[in-house]
Design a protein around this motif. Structure first.
Motif, PDB file in Angstrom:
ATOM      1  N   TYR A  68      50.921  37.629   1.381  1.00  0.00           N
ATOM      2  CA  TYR A  68      50.574  36.546   2.194  1.00  0.00           C
ATOM      3  C   TYR A  68      49.399  35.674   1.723  1.00  0.00           C
ATOM      4  CZ  TYR A  68      48.312  34.408   6.272  1.00  0.00           C
ATOM      5  OH  TYR A  68      47.984  33.313   7.187  1.00  0.00           O
ATOM      6  N   HIS A  69      49.634  34.298   1.791  1.00  0.00           N
ATOM      7  CA  HIS A  69      48.873  33.473   1.020  1.00  0.00           C
ATOM      8  C   HIS A  69      48.530  32.111   2.109  1.00  0.00           C
ATOM      9  CE1 HIS A  69      46.620  30.847  -1.569  1.00  0.00           C
ATOM     10  NE2 HIS A  69      47.458  29.896  -1.818  1.00  0.00           N
ATOM     11  N   GLN A  70      47.146  32.297   2.485  1.00  0.00           N
ATOM     12  CA  GLN A  70      46.688  31.249   3.370  1.00  0.00           C
ATOM     13  C   GLN A  70      45.983  30.021   2.516  1.00  0.00           C
ATOM     14  OE1 GLN A  70      45.068  32.669   7.228  1.00  0.00           O
ATOM     15  NE2 GLN A  70      43.276  31.149   6.947  1.00  0.00           N
ATOM     16  N   TYR A  71      46.714  28.607   2.529  1.00  0.00           N
ATOM     17  CA  TYR A  71      46.062  27.859   1.391  1.00  0.00           C
ATOM     18  C   TYR A  71      45.511  26.506   2.311  1.00  0.00           C
ATOM     19  CZ  TYR A  71      50.616  25.472   2.793  1.00  0.00           C
ATOM     20  OH  TYR A  71      51.563  24.744   3.161  1.00  0.00           O
ATOM     21  N   GLY A  72      45.043  26.636   3.182  1.00  0.00           N
ATOM     22  CA  GLY A  72      44.370  25.260   3.554  1.00  0.00           C
ATOM     23  C   GLY A  72      44.528  25.308   5.222  1.00  0.00           C
ATOM     24  N   THR A  73      43.680  24.063   5.788  1.00  0.00           N
ATOM     25  CA  THR A  73      43.902  23.964   7.146  1.00  0.00           C
ATOM     26  C   THR A  73      45.123  23.115   7.430  1.00  0.00           C
ATOM     27  OG1 THR A  73      42.485  21.973   6.944  1.00  0.00           O
ATOM     28  CG2 THR A  73      41.378  23.962   7.468  1.00  0.00           C
ATOM     29  N   TYR A  83      54.354  34.507  -0.753  1.00  0.00           N
ATOM     30  CA  TYR A  83      54.872  34.436  -2.380  1.00  0.00           C
ATOM     31  C   TYR A  83      56.252  35.280  -2.402  1.00  0.00           C
ATOM     32  CZ  TYR A  83      49.987  33.216  -3.679  1.00  0.00           C
ATOM     33  OH  TYR A  83      48.860  32.667  -3.992  1.00  0.00           O
ATOM     34  N   SER A  84      56.728  34.669  -3.375  1.00  0.00           N
ATOM     35  CA  SER A  84      58.164  35.323  -3.840  1.00  0.00           C
ATOM     36  C   SER A  84      57.841  36.574  -4.407  1.00  0.00           C
ATOM     37  CB  SER A  84      58.902  34.439  -4.721  1.00  0.00           C
ATOM     38  OG  SER A  84      58.284  33.875  -5.834  1.00  0.00           O
ATOM     39  N   ASP A  85      56.775  37.135  -4.920  1.00  0.00           N
ATOM     40  CA  ASP A  85      56.732  38.206  -5.646  1.00  0.00           C
ATOM     41  C   ASP A  85      55.404  38.560  -5.809  1.00  0.00           C
ATOM     42  OD1 ASP A  85      55.658  37.239  -8.077  1.00  0.00           O
ATOM     43  OD2 ASP A  85      57.628  36.399  -8.407  1.00  0.00           O
ATOM     44  N   VAL A  86      54.917  39.832  -6.170  1.00  0.00           N
ATOM     45  CA  VAL A  86      53.433  40.108  -6.018  1.00  0.00           C
ATOM     46  C   VAL A  86      52.844  39.660  -7.123  1.00  0.00           C
ATOM     47  CG1 VAL A  86      54.106  42.586  -5.132  1.00  0.00           C
ATOM     48  CG2 VAL A  86      53.990  42.284  -7.555  1.00  0.00           C
ATOM     49  N   THR A  87      53.505  39.008  -8.238  1.00  0.00           N
ATOM     50  CA  THR A  87      52.717  38.286  -9.315  1.00  0.00           C
ATOM     51  C   THR A  87      52.111  36.864  -8.868  1.00  0.00           C
ATOM     52  OG1 THR A  87      54.570  37.208 -10.182  1.00  0.00           O
ATOM     53  CG2 THR A  87      54.055  39.373 -10.929  1.00  0.00           C
ATOM     54  N   GLN A  88      52.571  36.385  -7.734  1.00  0.00           N
ATOM     55  CA  GLN A  88      52.146  35.350  -6.821  1.00  0.00           C
ATOM     56  C   GLN A  88      52.281  34.139  -7.617  1.00  0.00           C
ATOM     57  OE1 GLN A  88      48.047  36.135  -5.797  1.00  0.00           O
ATOM     58  NE2 GLN A  88      48.394  37.739  -4.591  1.00  0.00           N
ATOM     59  N   THR A  89      53.483  33.813  -7.998  1.00  0.00           N
ATOM     60  CA  THR A  89      54.007  32.849  -9.005  1.00  0.00           C
ATOM     61  C   THR A  89      54.522  31.850  -8.231  1.00  0.00           C
ATOM     62  OG1 THR A  89      56.267  33.888  -9.377  1.00  0.00           O
ATOM     63  CG2 THR A  89      54.718  34.091 -11.032  1.00  0.00           C
ATOM     64  N   GLY A  90      54.726  31.751  -6.769  1.00  0.00           N
ATOM     65  CA  GLY A  90      55.155  30.614  -5.914  1.00  0.00           C
ATOM     66  C   GLY A  90      55.580  31.252  -4.709  1.00  0.00           C
ATOM     67  N   ARG A  91      55.888  30.312  -3.834  1.00  0.00           N
ATOM     68  CA  ARG A  91      56.431  30.830  -2.299  1.00  0.00           C
ATOM     69  C   ARG A  91      57.787  31.102  -2.600  1.00  0.00           C
ATOM     70  NH1 ARG A  91      55.507  26.851   1.846  1.00  0.00           N
ATOM     71  NH2 ARG A  91      53.847  25.728   1.051  1.00  0.00           N
ATOM     72  N   MET A  92      58.274  31.878  -1.500  1.00  0.00           N
ATOM     73  CA  MET A  92      59.555  32.151  -1.068  1.00  0.00           C
ATOM     74  C   MET A  92      60.246  30.944  -0.848  1.00  0.00           C
ATOM     75  SD  MET A  92      59.311  35.351   1.271  1.00  0.00           S
ATOM     76  CE  MET A  92      60.865  36.326   1.350  1.00  0.00           C
ATOM     77  N   VAL A 370      58.186  44.124  -7.444  1.00  0.00           N
ATOM     78  CA  VAL A 370      57.666  42.737  -7.033  1.00  0.00           C
ATOM     79  C   VAL A 370      58.322  42.022  -6.131  1.00  0.00           C
ATOM     80  CG1 VAL A 370      56.797  42.575  -9.461  1.00  0.00           C
ATOM     81  CG2 VAL A 370      59.075  41.514  -8.814  1.00  0.00           C
ATOM     82  N   ASN A 371      59.561  42.170  -5.475  1.00  0.00           N
ATOM     83  CA  ASN A 371      60.575  41.262  -4.834  1.00  0.00           C
ATOM     84  C   ASN A 371      59.732  41.436  -3.147  1.00  0.00           C
ATOM     85  OD1 ASN A 371      62.437  40.263  -3.299  1.00  0.00           O
ATOM     86  ND2 ASN A 371      64.194  40.554  -4.790  1.00  0.00           N
ATOM     87  N   SER A 372      59.397  40.195  -2.986  1.00  0.00           N
ATOM     88  CA  SER A 372      59.005  40.126  -1.477  1.00  0.00           C
ATOM     89  C   SER A 372      60.069  39.924  -0.301  1.00  0.00           C
ATOM     90  CB  SER A 372      57.877  38.703  -1.298  1.00  0.00           C
ATOM     91  OG  SER A 372      58.622  37.507  -1.451  1.00  0.00           O
ATOM     92  N   PHE A 373      61.343  39.429  -0.840  1.00  0.00           N
ATOM     93  CA  PHE A 373      62.361  39.456   0.167  1.00  0.00           C
ATOM     94  C   PHE A 373      62.993  40.748   0.482  1.00  0.00           C
ATOM     95  CE2 PHE A 373      66.982  37.952   0.734  1.00  0.00           C
ATOM     96  CZ  PHE A 373      66.797  37.714   2.206  1.00  0.00           C
ATOM     97  N   GLU A 374      63.394  41.460  -0.563  1.00  0.00           N
ATOM     98  CA  GLU A 374      64.011  42.629  -0.516  1.00  0.00           C
ATOM     99  C   GLU A 374      62.830  43.601   0.258  1.00  0.00           C
ATOM    100  OE1 GLU A 374      65.665  46.372  -3.052  1.00  0.00           O
ATOM    101  OE2 GLU A 374      64.752  44.629  -4.217  1.00  0.00           O
ATOM    102  N   THR A 375      61.683  43.535   0.021  1.00  0.00           N
ATOM    103  CA  THR A 375      60.486  44.418   0.702  1.00  0.00           C
ATOM    104  C   THR A 375      60.771  43.936   2.337  1.00  0.00           C
ATOM    105  OG1 THR A 375      59.295  43.870  -0.984  1.00  0.00           O
ATOM    106  CG2 THR A 375      58.394  45.306   0.531  1.00  0.00           C
TER     107      THR A 375
END
Length: 388
Positions: A68-73, A83-92, A370-375
């Protein structure tokens, strides 16, 4: 980087639990579903005792901690994405983001946790922020329907009219561009109009029934029935309960069954049963459940590993969502609860040290996973079994 308070809460609870319990889509090809059952490495210990509710909540909290990433108002509120993975390289990407939010909705439905509700709103805001209000530029009709379904389910919790409008407007847009009478009806998968797929039709029927409930417009109920009756005529195998994945413009079946084709068909049958009790939808849903259990699972009853491409990896979450609701609504606990509880228990038994569960519920999730979708799969199953 500031460590959010939930991280400490999640990890402390996980340590206690461990102490106690030990993008562009690829079209899939037709294949024999028995090949999905071929994984036999290792011995699975049968355990049909469902995880306790606190563990189901913990699984969702661990997921949020990792992705989960909260990025502003966003106006007076906030916006977030997964994030798409635990390395936080970008959103799903779009549809996986919608399905991850649905997994959060599943967890909130069971746990009524304020933090989960807030995150659901912020993630919805993040979808609006990233993609706007109408998704007509997305060529994948199923993507739009997954997003609309997420919105109408969120509306049920918040009563936010903006969520209802997003669901309605995007469903209406897909209906206008994707439904036609070729092949007797059905929604096209993409704007290329090459195949009509279960992955858009079945969730569209579910979404239409929720829109009927939210708006009182019987036209949505009628559309849901049109969709499911078309699926029964073209994609559902009455003798076995298999739900085929797709049919091309020439009338040839091009995809076999997947857990999410089974699950969303089951969910659509469940939704239609109350509106049309004499139309055999309950029996067809049960037949599709039986096919999944008896023909797609391994010898121990575990749902299949689906790794044909990276879209497949979260399919079991979708199955869990609608299968568990079907069991609750239609009173099938005695028939299916032990099987579903077993899958939930095995997913949690093989979590990693961060509380994340991959889709292979027969051996331990690696700590570098690392995979957020499979999880999402294990979380949806763990929370889903608490519906019944």
């Amino acid at each position: 980087m500031r460590i959010p308070p939930l991280r400490n809460k999640c990890m402390a609870a996980l340590l206690l639990a461990l102490t106690i319990s030990g993008c562009q889509k690829k079209e899939m090809t037709l294949k024999d579903s028995s090949s999905l059952n071929s994984k036999t490495t290792g011995t699975v210990t049968i355990n049909s005792v469902q995880p306790v509710k606190s563990e189901a909540l913990l699984a969702m909290q661990c997921y949020n901690n990792a992705f989960y990433h909260q990025y502003g108002t966003y106006g007076p509120s906030y916006k977030a994405y997964y994030y798409s993975d635990v390395t936080q390289t970008g959103r799903m990407d779009f549809w996986r983001q919608a399905e991850a939010i649905e997994t959060l909705i599943d967890a909130y439905t069971i746990n009524n946790d304020t933090d989960l509700k807030n995150k659901m709103v912020y993630l919805y805001n993040g979808m609006r922020d990233a993609y706007g209000l109408l998704w007509s530029s997305n060529i994948y009709n199923d993507d739009v329907i997954w997003g609309a379904l997420m919105c109408i389910r969120a509306f049920q919790i918040t009563n936010d009219g903006g969520m209802k409008d997003m669901a309605k407007n995007n469903f209406d847009m897909v209906w206008a561009r994707a439904w036609d009478t070729s092949l007797g009806g059905g929604l096209w998968w993409t704007t290329a109009n090459n195949t009509k797929n279960a992955c858009v039709n079945a969730p569209a029927a579910i979404c239409a029934m929720y829109l009927y409930q939210a708006t009182g417009d019987a036209g949505y109920r009628d559309k849901a029935k049109l969709i499911v009756d078309w699926m029964v005529s073209k994609l559902y195998v009455s003798g076995s309960g298999e739900v085929k994945g797709a049919i091309n413009a020439g009338g040839t079946i091009t995809e076999g069954a997947r857990t999410y084709t089974q699950g969303t068909f089951i969910g659509a049958c469940n939704m239609l049963q109350s509106a049309y009790p004499s139309n055999n939808y309950k029996a067809m849903g049960a037949k599709a459940m039986d096919y999944t259990k008896n023909s797609m699972c391994n010898a121990q009853g575990l749902l299949p590993d689906e790794y044909d491409n990276d879209d497949c990896q979260g399919f079991k979450a979708i199955f869990a969502r609608w299968a568990c609701k079907f069991v609750h609504d239609q009173g099938y606990q005695g028939t299916y609860a032990s099987w579903l509880n077993y899958n939930a228990a095995e997913a949690w038994n093989y979590r990693n040290s961060n509380g994340l569960m991959w889709g292979q519920w027969w051996h331990r999730t690696p700590d570098n996973y690392v995979n957020s979708f499979e999880t999402t799969c294990g979380i949806a199953m763990m929370n889903g079994v608490w519906l019944f």
